[in-house]
Design an enzyme around this catalytic site. Sequence first.
Site, PDB file in Angstrom:
ATOM      1  N   THR A 100       1.071  -1.189   0.233  1.00 25.06           N
ATOM      2  CA  THR A 100      -0.173  -0.030  -0.595  1.00 25.06           C
ATOM      3  C   THR A 100       1.072   1.252  -0.478  1.00 25.06           C
ATOM      4  OG1 THR A 100      -1.263   0.789   1.241  1.00 25.06           O
ATOM      5  CG2 THR A 100       0.132  -0.133   2.339  1.00 25.06           C
ATOM      6  N   ASP A 101      -0.223   2.304  -0.802  1.00 29.32           N
ATOM      7  CA  ASP A 101       1.337   3.158  -0.281  1.00 29.32           C
ATOM      8  C   ASP A 101       1.208   4.204   0.590  1.00 29.32           C
ATOM      9  OD1 ASP A 101      -2.309   4.186   0.426  1.00 29.32           O
ATOM     10  OD2 ASP A 101      -1.814   5.889  -1.997  1.00 29.32           O
ATOM     11  N   GLU A 102       0.065   3.690   2.070  1.00 33.42           N
ATOM     12  CA  GLU A 102       0.266   3.876   3.443  1.00 33.42           C
ATOM     13  C   GLU A 102       1.805   4.158   3.921  1.00 33.42           C
ATOM     14  OE1 GLU A 102      -4.521   3.528   3.778  1.00 33.42           O
ATOM     15  OE2 GLU A 102      -3.250   3.823   5.726  1.00 33.42           O
ATOM     16  N   LYS A 108       2.460  -2.986   7.434  1.00 36.34           N
ATOM     17  CA  LYS A 108       2.291  -3.615   5.459  1.00 36.34           C
ATOM     18  C   LYS A 108       3.710  -2.616   5.593  1.00 36.34           C
ATOM     19  CE  LYS A 108       0.237  -4.503   3.250  1.00 36.34           C
ATOM     20  NZ  LYS A 108      -0.363  -6.021   2.577  1.00 36.34           N
ATOM     21  N   TYR A 164      -1.477  -0.455  11.088  1.00 35.76           N
ATOM     22  CA  TYR A 164      -1.839  -0.943   9.963  1.00 35.76           C
ATOM     23  C   TYR A 164      -0.642  -0.911   9.113  1.00 35.76           C
ATOM     24  CZ  TYR A 164      -3.142  -1.652   4.870  1.00 35.76           C
ATOM     25  OH  TYR A 164      -3.261  -1.758   3.306  1.00 35.76           O
TER      26      TYR A 164
HETATM   27  P1  NAD Z   1      -9.566  -6.933   2.935  1.00 34.06           P
HETATM   28  O1  NAD Z   1      -9.795  -6.347   4.625  1.00 34.06           O
HETATM   29  O2  NAD Z   1     -10.795  -6.829   2.028  1.00 34.06           O
HETATM   30  O3  NAD Z   1      -9.292  -8.885   3.498  1.00 34.06           O
HETATM   31  C1  NAD Z   1      -8.360  -9.307   3.328  1.00 34.06           C
HETATM   32  C2  NAD Z   1      -8.848 -11.127   3.059  1.00 34.06           C
HETATM   33  O4  NAD Z   1      -7.322 -11.616   3.798  1.00 34.06           O
HETATM   34  C3  NAD Z   1      -9.831 -11.151   4.239  1.00 34.06           C
HETATM   35  O5  NAD Z   1     -10.647 -12.494   2.941  1.00 34.06           O
HETATM   36  C4  NAD Z   1      -9.917 -12.279   5.500  1.00 34.06           C
HETATM   37  O6  NAD Z   1     -10.702 -13.212   5.957  1.00 34.06           O
HETATM   38  C5  NAD Z   1      -7.992 -12.593   4.549  1.00 34.06           C
HETATM   39  N1  NAD Z   1      -7.874 -12.844   5.879  1.00 34.06           N
HETATM   40  C6  NAD Z   1      -7.515 -11.829   7.052  1.00 34.06           C
HETATM   41  N2  NAD Z   1      -6.058 -12.541   7.896  1.00 34.06           N
HETATM   42  C7  NAD Z   1      -5.978 -13.709   7.231  1.00 34.06           C
HETATM   43  C8  NAD Z   1      -5.550 -14.825   7.467  1.00 34.06           C
HETATM   44  N3  NAD Z   1      -4.217 -15.060   8.662  1.00 34.06           N
HETATM   45  N4  NAD Z   1      -5.172 -15.686   6.594  1.00 34.06           N
HETATM   46  C9  NAD Z   1      -5.491 -16.612   5.800  1.00 34.06           C
HETATM   47  N5  NAD Z   1      -6.350 -14.836   4.776  1.00 34.06           N
HETATM   48  C10 NAD Z   1      -6.619 -13.895   6.272  1.00 34.06           C
HETATM   49  O7  NAD Z   1      -8.198  -6.371   1.956  1.00 34.06           O
HETATM   50  P2  NAD Z   1      -8.214  -5.954   0.623  1.00 34.06           P
HETATM   51  O8  NAD Z   1      -8.722  -3.899   1.280  1.00 34.06           O
HETATM   52  O9  NAD Z   1      -9.001  -6.436  -0.290  1.00 34.06           O
HETATM   53  O10 NAD Z   1      -6.896  -5.493   1.077  1.00 34.06           O
HETATM   54  C11 NAD Z   1      -5.806  -6.469   0.111  1.00 34.06           C
HETATM   55  C12 NAD Z   1      -4.504  -6.557   0.201  1.00 34.06           C
HETATM   56  O11 NAD Z   1      -4.364  -4.970  -0.926  1.00 34.06           O
HETATM   57  C13 NAD Z   1      -3.820  -6.124   1.718  1.00 34.06           C
HETATM   58  O12 NAD Z   1      -2.823  -6.363   1.698  1.00 34.06           O
HETATM   59  C14 NAD Z   1      -4.362  -4.525   1.651  1.00 34.06           C
HETATM   60  O13 NAD Z   1      -2.929  -3.858   2.597  1.00 34.06           O
HETATM   61  C15 NAD Z   1      -3.838  -4.195   0.628  1.00 34.06           C
HETATM   62  N6  NAD Z   1      -4.634  -3.315  -0.085  1.00 34.06           N
HETATM   63  C16 NAD Z   1      -5.010  -2.371  -0.054  1.00 34.06           C
HETATM   64  C17 NAD Z   1      -5.987  -1.037  -0.273  1.00 34.06           C
HETATM   65  C18 NAD Z   1      -7.733  -0.628  -0.652  1.00 34.06           C
HETATM   66  O14 NAD Z   1      -7.697   0.518   0.039  1.00 34.06           O
HETATM   67  N7  NAD Z   1      -8.329  -1.743   0.053  1.00 34.06           N
HETATM   68  C19 NAD Z   1      -4.930   0.051  -1.307  1.00 34.06           C
HETATM   69  C20 NAD Z   1      -3.474  -1.022  -1.070  1.00 34.06           C
HETATM   70  C21 NAD Z   1      -2.959  -1.830  -1.222  1.00 34.06           C
HETATM   71  O1  TDX Z   2     -15.823   6.692   8.347  1.00 28.62           O
HETATM   72  C1  TDX Z   2     -15.066   7.279   8.074  1.00 28.62           C
HETATM   73  N1  TDX Z   2     -14.861   8.813   8.048  1.00 28.62           N
HETATM   74  C2  TDX Z   2     -13.340   8.833   7.059  1.00 28.62           C
HETATM   75  O2  TDX Z   2     -13.457  10.486   6.971  1.00 28.62           O
HETATM   76  C3  TDX Z   2     -13.906   6.640   7.314  1.00 28.62           C
HETATM   77  C4  TDX Z   2     -13.744   5.055   7.868  1.00 28.62           C
HETATM   78  C5  TDX Z   2     -12.618   7.231   6.268  1.00 28.62           C
HETATM   79  N2  TDX Z   2     -12.892   8.500   6.088  1.00 28.62           N
HETATM   80  C6  TDX Z   2     -11.181   8.862   5.891  1.00 28.62           C
HETATM   81  C7  TDX Z   2     -10.227   8.515   6.152  1.00 28.62           C
HETATM   82  C8  TDX Z   2      -9.483   8.730   5.042  1.00 28.62           C
HETATM   83  O3  TDX Z   2      -8.966  10.212   5.122  1.00 28.62           O
HETATM   84  O4  TDX Z   2     -11.196   8.652   4.219  1.00 28.62           O
HETATM   85  C9  TDX Z   2     -10.315   8.365   3.991  1.00 28.62           C
HETATM   86  C10 TDX Z   2     -10.939   6.848   3.304  1.00 28.62           C
HETATM   87  O5  TDX Z   2     -10.270   6.037   4.614  1.00 28.62           O
HETATM   88  P1  TDX Z   2     -10.058   4.158   5.185  1.00 28.62           P
HETATM   89  O6  TDX Z   2     -11.707   3.981   3.603  1.00 28.62           O
HETATM   90  O7  TDX Z   2     -10.707   3.547   6.034  1.00 28.62           O
HETATM   91  O8  TDX Z   2      -9.217   4.193   4.162  1.00 28.62           O
HETATM   92  P2  TDX Z   2      -7.872   4.650   4.518  1.00 28.62           P
HETATM   93  O9  TDX Z   2      -7.218   4.945   5.477  1.00 28.62           O
HETATM   94  O10 TDX Z   2      -7.064   5.942   3.146  1.00 28.62           O
HETATM   95  O11 TDX Z   2      -7.225   3.608   3.701  1.00 28.62           O
HETATM   96  C11 TDX Z   2      -7.024   2.485   2.708  1.00 28.62           C
HETATM   97  O12 TDX Z   2      -6.542   2.967   1.169  1.00 28.62           O
HETATM   98  C12 TDX Z   2      -4.970   2.282   2.174  1.00 28.62           C
HETATM   99  C13 TDX Z   2      -7.367   0.583   2.869  1.00 28.62           C
HETATM  100  O13 TDX Z   2      -7.992   0.951   4.360  1.00 28.62           O
HETATM  101  C14 TDX Z   2      -5.689   0.562   2.611  1.00 28.62           C
HETATM  102  O14 TDX Z   2      -5.687  -0.980   3.668  1.00 28.62           O
HETATM  103  C15 TDX Z   2      -5.060   1.047   2.258  1.00 28.62           C
HETATM  104  O15 TDX Z   2      -3.737   0.259   2.709  1.00 28.62           O
END
Ligand code: NAD
Ligand code: TDX
Length: 335
Positions: free
Chosen positions: A123-125, A154, A150
């Site tokens: 992730t970019d975080e 990562k 988090y």
């Molecule tokens: P998510 O939370 O929707 O899904 C995570 C999945 O991993 C779930 O199905 C969960 O059951 C499984 N999981 C959790 N712990 C586990 C374990 N110990 N063993 C096996 N499975 C397990 O997450 P997402 O949003 O789909 O993100 C997927 C990946 O992408 C993550 O690594 C996250 O850091 C990365 N990522 C997400 C975003 C985003 O915007 N959602 C952005 C950048 C990077």
């Molecule tokens: O209720 C809310 N109100 C609000 O203002 C929530 C849940 C979020 N926010 C804000 C926080 C952030 O500035 O919105 C923005 C986006 O928040 P999230 O959806 O929680 O995402 P973020 O924290 O940016 O992280 C996401 O992108 C990077 C994913 O959850 C991560 O898994 C990924 O690594």
Amino acid sequence: MKLLVTGGAGFIGSNFILYWLKKHPNDKIVNLDKLTYAGNLENLKSVEKNPNYEFIHGDICNPQLVNQITSNIDVIVHFAAESHVDRSILDAAPFIKTNIEGTYVLLEAALKNKVSRFHHVSTDEVFGALPLNSKVKFTEKTAYNPRSPYAASKAASDHLVRAYQITYNLPSTISNCSNNFGPFHFPEKFIPLAITNLIEGKKVPVYGDGLYVRDWLYVEDHCRAIDLILQKGNIGETYFIGGLTDDINNIEVIKKILRLLNKEESNIEYVKDRPGHDRRYSIDWNKINKELGWKPEHDFDEYLKMTIDWFIKNQDWWKRIKTGKYLDYYKKQYA
Ligand code: NAD
Ligand code: TDX
């Protein structure tokens, strides 16, 4: 080719499996997922009978299981993680366990079983926060500066992957992407939380002043980028994957959603800010564009509308999620 996808029942993992089986119908996929609160096999209903798809319910932290599954795998695509920043602030323990220890267990199994590629989804975080009102972007050369449990977990997993590549020659690649949005997005995250709350007639909680900036990437663009990295990416390289938004803040995102749902701005509710809230993320995706020819193709406005339509059509999917433990979490988080 046989792929092990970890976390394939989550938001991005399930989109990736659906994408991959459509694009590469002769490949085989094993999906290893613990089915935490975020894992949902309903996302994969359309492929559950596909003979090239197999689901294994299990934990990436279990070395015996992971080693056994990996014995006949060519490529690992590692999505499994605890992924929600706010939950990591409430309790970091599962983040340390899954994101760090789980990645270590997978790396050991990948090495032992000589997989041809370990692709780590990050992730970019991990790069921290950029200032508002600047043009600075994260690049592959930006120093790590994680600011939430988090992000720190990562970052640790990225370091482990790189260390295994350098020390043991594990053939690995890493991608760091921005905020994804699209179908099957778990409704604790900002965009699906906003859409589903508004459909339910509830307000949208906006943290702090709402002027936080994220880079929004349609999930299918992300899947296509990982596909390209697997086909053409160079071992040991990191690629950044970003979207088409140009510094759009959370209030602007909400206003677009409100307009598309014909709702008033009075549905915005300013709430207590997230501790350590990162002000701005912005991704420079020039490297993957120049080296592999990838660029995001899905326009934010158009695909935000498509995403809203998906949530309108699939209310059973998210209404089943927004019950029980989800409501307990919601109460605690937004008290
Ligand atoms: P998510 O939370 O929707 O899904 C995570 C999945 O991993 C779930 O199905 C969960 O059951 C499984 N999981 C959790 N712990 C586990 C374990 N110990 N063993 C096996 N499975 C397990 O997450 P997402 O949003 O789909 O993100 C997927 C990946 O992408 C993550 O690594 C996250 O850091 C990365 N990522 C997400 C975003 C985003 O915007 N959602 C952005 C950048 C990077
Ligand atoms: O209720 C809310 N109100 C609000 O203002 C929530 C849940 C979020 N926010 C804000 C926080 C952030 O500035 O919105 C923005 C986006 O928040 P999230 O959806 O929680 O995402 P973020 O924290 O940016 O992280 C996401 O992108 C990077 C994913 O959850 C991560 O898994 C990924 O690594």
